[in-house]
Write a protein that holds these residues in place. Sequence first.
Motif, PDB file in Angstrom:
ATOM      1  N   PHE A  10       0.831  -1.200   0.000  1.00 44.43           N
ATOM      2  CA  PHE A  10       0.000   0.000   0.000  1.00 44.43           C
ATOM      3  C   PHE A  10       0.868   1.253   0.000  1.00 44.43           C
ATOM      4  O   PHE A  10       0.676   2.171  -0.806  1.00 44.43           O
ATOM      5  N   VAL A  11       1.846   1.298   0.889  1.00 41.69           N
ATOM      6  CA  VAL A  11       2.706   2.475   1.012  1.00 41.69           C
ATOM      7  C   VAL A  11       3.521   2.683  -0.265  1.00 41.69           C
ATOM      8  O   VAL A  11       3.644   3.809  -0.753  1.00 41.69           O
ATOM      9  N   GLN A  12       4.031   1.611  -0.834  1.00 42.58           N
ATOM     10  CA  GLN A  12       4.834   1.740  -2.041  1.00 42.58           C
ATOM     11  C   GLN A  12       3.991   2.000  -3.289  1.00 42.58           C
ATOM     12  O   GLN A  12       4.288   2.908  -4.066  1.00 42.58           O
ATOM     13  N   ASN A  13       2.955   1.205  -3.474  1.00 40.44           N
ATOM     14  CA  ASN A  13       2.206   1.229  -4.740  1.00 40.44           C
ATOM     15  C   ASN A  13       1.067   2.233  -4.782  1.00 40.44           C
ATOM     16  O   ASN A  13       0.784   2.786  -5.836  1.00 40.44           O
ATOM     17  N   VAL A  14       0.401   2.437  -3.666  1.00 38.22           N
ATOM     18  CA  VAL A  14      -0.737   3.361  -3.650  1.00 38.22           C
ATOM     19  C   VAL A  14      -0.287   4.775  -3.278  1.00 38.22           C
ATOM     20  O   VAL A  14      -0.646   5.745  -3.928  1.00 38.22           O
ATOM     21  N   LEU A  15       0.533   4.870  -2.226  1.00 38.16           N
ATOM     22  CA  LEU A  15       0.986   6.191  -1.790  1.00 38.16           C
ATOM     23  C   LEU A  15       2.226   6.660  -2.552  1.00 38.16           C
ATOM     24  O   LEU A  15       2.579   7.834  -2.494  1.00 38.16           O
ATOM     25  N   GLY A  16       2.900   5.745  -3.228  1.00 38.53           N
ATOM     26  CA  GLY A  16       4.048   6.122  -4.051  1.00 38.53           C
ATOM     27  C   GLY A  16       5.324   6.387  -3.277  1.00 38.53           C
ATOM     28  O   GLY A  16       6.188   7.128  -3.743  1.00 38.53           O
ATOM     29  N   CYS A  17       5.472   5.771  -2.120  1.00 37.11           N
ATOM     30  CA  CYS A  17       6.676   5.967  -1.316  1.00 37.11           C
ATOM     31  C   CYS A  17       7.855   5.262  -1.978  1.00 37.11           C
ATOM     32  O   CYS A  17       7.810   4.069  -2.239  1.00 37.11           O
ATOM     33  N   GLY A  18       8.908   6.016  -2.219  1.00 38.95           N
ATOM     34  CA  GLY A  18      10.112   5.467  -2.826  1.00 38.95           C
ATOM     35  C   GLY A  18      11.195   5.178  -1.806  1.00 38.95           C
ATOM     36  O   GLY A  18      12.376   5.169  -2.150  1.00 38.95           O
ATOM     37  N   CYS A  19      10.806   4.919  -0.582  1.00 39.33           N
ATOM     38  CA  CYS A  19      11.773   4.651   0.482  1.00 39.33           C
ATOM     39  C   CYS A  19      12.584   3.397   0.168  1.00 39.33           C
ATOM     40  O   CYS A  19      12.103   2.480  -0.492  1.00 39.33           O
ATOM     41  N   SER A  20      13.792   3.361   0.698  1.00 36.63           N
ATOM     42  CA  SER A  20      14.644   2.189   0.516  1.00 36.63           C
ATOM     43  C   SER A  20      14.057   1.002   1.275  1.00 36.63           C
ATOM     44  O   SER A  20      13.265   1.173   2.211  1.00 36.63           O
ATOM     45  N   GLU A  21      14.479  -0.192   0.897  1.00 38.02           N
ATOM     46  CA  GLU A  21      13.990  -1.411   1.550  1.00 38.02           C
ATOM     47  C   GLU A  21      14.290  -1.399   3.041  1.00 38.02           C
ATOM     48  O   GLU A  21      13.535  -1.943   3.835  1.00 38.02           O
ATOM     49  N   GLY A  45       9.296   2.383   9.367  1.00 37.49           N
ATOM     50  CA  GLY A  45      10.716   2.600   9.571  1.00 37.49           C
ATOM     51  C   GLY A  45      11.089   3.730  10.500  1.00 37.49           C
ATOM     52  O   GLY A  45      12.202   4.247  10.423  1.00 37.49           O
ATOM     53  N   ASN A  46      10.169   4.123  11.365  1.00 38.73           N
ATOM     54  CA  ASN A  46      10.394   5.280  12.234  1.00 38.73           C
ATOM     55  C   ASN A  46      10.729   6.528  11.432  1.00 38.73           C
ATOM     56  O   ASN A  46      11.345   7.460  11.954  1.00 38.73           O
ATOM     57  N   ARG A  47      10.320   6.548  10.169  1.00 41.72           N
ATOM     58  CA  ARG A  47      10.567   7.697   9.295  1.00 41.72           C
ATOM     59  C   ARG A  47       9.278   8.289   8.723  1.00 41.72           C
ATOM     60  O   ARG A  47       9.176   9.488   8.553  1.00 41.72           O
ATOM     61  N   LEU A  48       8.356   7.401   8.394  1.00 45.23           N
ATOM     62  CA  LEU A  48       7.104   7.830   7.771  1.00 45.23           C
ATOM     63  C   LEU A  48       5.942   7.490   8.692  1.00 45.23           C
ATOM     64  O   LEU A  48       5.808   6.352   9.145  1.00 45.23           O
ATOM     65  N   LEU A  49       5.101   8.487   8.969  1.00 47.79           N
ATOM     66  CA  LEU A  49       3.900   8.306   9.775  1.00 47.79           C
ATOM     67  C   LEU A  49       2.695   8.472   8.859  1.00 47.79           C
ATOM     68  O   LEU A  49       2.588   9.462   8.133  1.00 47.79           O
ATOM     69  N   ALA A  71      -2.886  17.210  14.602  1.00 45.81           N
ATOM     70  CA  ALA A  71      -2.541  16.079  15.476  1.00 45.81           C
ATOM     71  C   ALA A  71      -1.452  15.217  14.842  1.00 45.81           C
ATOM     72  O   ALA A  71      -0.519  14.775  15.521  1.00 45.81           O
ATOM     73  N   GLY A  72      -1.562  14.985  13.544  1.00 48.04           N
ATOM     74  CA  GLY A  72      -0.556  14.191  12.846  1.00 48.04           C
ATOM     75  C   GLY A  72       0.808  14.857  12.832  1.00 48.04           C
ATOM     76  O   GLY A  72       1.833  14.207  13.012  1.00 48.04           O
ATOM     77  N   LEU A  73       0.819  16.175  12.633  1.00 45.60           N
ATOM     78  CA  LEU A  73       2.093  16.906  12.644  1.00 45.60           C
ATOM     79  C   LEU A  73       2.729  16.867  14.039  1.00 45.60           C
ATOM     80  O   LEU A  73       3.947  16.696  14.163  1.00 45.60           O
ATOM     81  N   ALA A  74       1.915  17.024  15.059  1.00 43.21           N
ATOM     82  CA  ALA A  74       2.439  16.954  16.428  1.00 43.21           C
ATOM     83  C   ALA A  74       2.997  15.564  16.712  1.00 43.21           C
ATOM     84  O   ALA A  74       4.083  15.427  17.299  1.00 43.21           O
ATOM     85  N   ASP A  75       2.295  14.538  16.263  1.00 40.67           N
ATOM     86  CA  ASP A  75       2.740  13.149  16.422  1.00 40.67           C
ATOM     87  C   ASP A  75       4.043  12.937  15.647  1.00 40.67           C
ATOM     88  O   ASP A  75       5.011  12.374  16.161  1.00 40.67           O
ATOM     89  N   ARG A  76       4.086  13.411  14.428  1.00 40.54           N
ATOM     90  CA  ARG A  76       5.287  13.288  13.584  1.00 40.54           C
ATOM     91  C   ARG A  76       6.491  13.934  14.268  1.00 40.54           C
ATOM     92  O   ARG A  76       7.548  13.325  14.392  1.00 40.54           O
ATOM     93  N   SER A  80       9.830  12.228  15.940  1.00 40.27           N
ATOM     94  CA  SER A  80      10.934  12.440  14.987  1.00 40.27           C
ATOM     95  C   SER A  80      10.788  11.686  13.670  1.00 40.27           C
ATOM     96  O   SER A  80      11.778  11.207  13.101  1.00 40.27           O
ATOM     97  N   PHE A  81       9.565  11.599  13.163  1.00 44.24           N
ATOM     98  CA  PHE A  81       9.357  11.057  11.821  1.00 44.24           C
ATOM     99  C   PHE A  81       9.771  12.116  10.805  1.00 44.24           C
ATOM    100  O   PHE A  81       9.742  13.316  11.087  1.00 44.24           O
ATOM    101  N   ASN A  82      10.126  11.683   9.610  1.00 46.74           N
ATOM    102  CA  ASN A  82      10.476  12.617   8.535  1.00 46.74           C
ATOM    103  C   ASN A  82       9.239  13.181   7.842  1.00 46.74           C
ATOM    104  O   ASN A  82       9.227  14.342   7.439  1.00 46.74           O
ATOM    105  N   ARG A  83       8.222  12.349   7.667  1.00 42.03           N
ATOM    106  CA  ARG A  83       7.044  12.750   6.896  1.00 42.03           C
ATOM    107  C   ARG A  83       5.763  12.263   7.558  1.00 42.03           C
ATOM    108  O   ARG A  83       5.755  11.268   8.270  1.00 42.03           O
TER     109      ARG A  83
END
Length: 127
Positions: A10-21, A45-49, A71-76, A80-83
Motif C-alpha cells: 500500500f505504502v509503495q504502490n498506492v501512496l508512491g513511497c520510494g523509500c529504501s527497503e 521505519g520510524n521515518r514515515l507516519l 494532530a498528525g504533525l504533532a505526532d510526527r 521524529s518522523f520525517n514525513r
Amino acid sequence: MSDVKKIKAFVQNVLGCGCSEEVFRIIEETPAEYKGVGYSRINVGNRLLVYVFRTDDEAFALEQMEEIIRAGLADRDRHSFNRFRLVYAMRRHEELRDIVEKAFGSLKTDDRTHIHVVDAGTADFGR
C-alpha cells in the motif's frame, strides 16, 4: 499476504513511497480512534507516519481535516518522523479527491505533509 506485506505494498504502490527497503524493516500498525471514527496509525521505519481513515463521510473528512493534520504533525514531530501522510480511503474516492485536495491546499502545512484520497479497497490490511 500478511498485514505487514499488505501495508508495505500500500505504502509503495498506492501512496508512491520510494523509500529504501531498509525503511520497511519496521512496519507497525496501531488501531486508533478520533471522534468516534477508527483509523490506522502506521509507522514505517520510524521515518514515515501514516494515518489511514476509512470513511465515506465527506463532511467528517472536510470538517475534521485541519484538526487531524495538526494532530498528525504533532505526532510526527514528537516522534521524529520525517514525513506525515493523511489518507482518506473512500468508496467515492474519485468523486471526492479534488474536493479534499483543494481543502488540504488551503491549510498551512509543510513540504513533509501530504494527503491522499484512495480507493477504500486498497487500504484493507485485515482490520
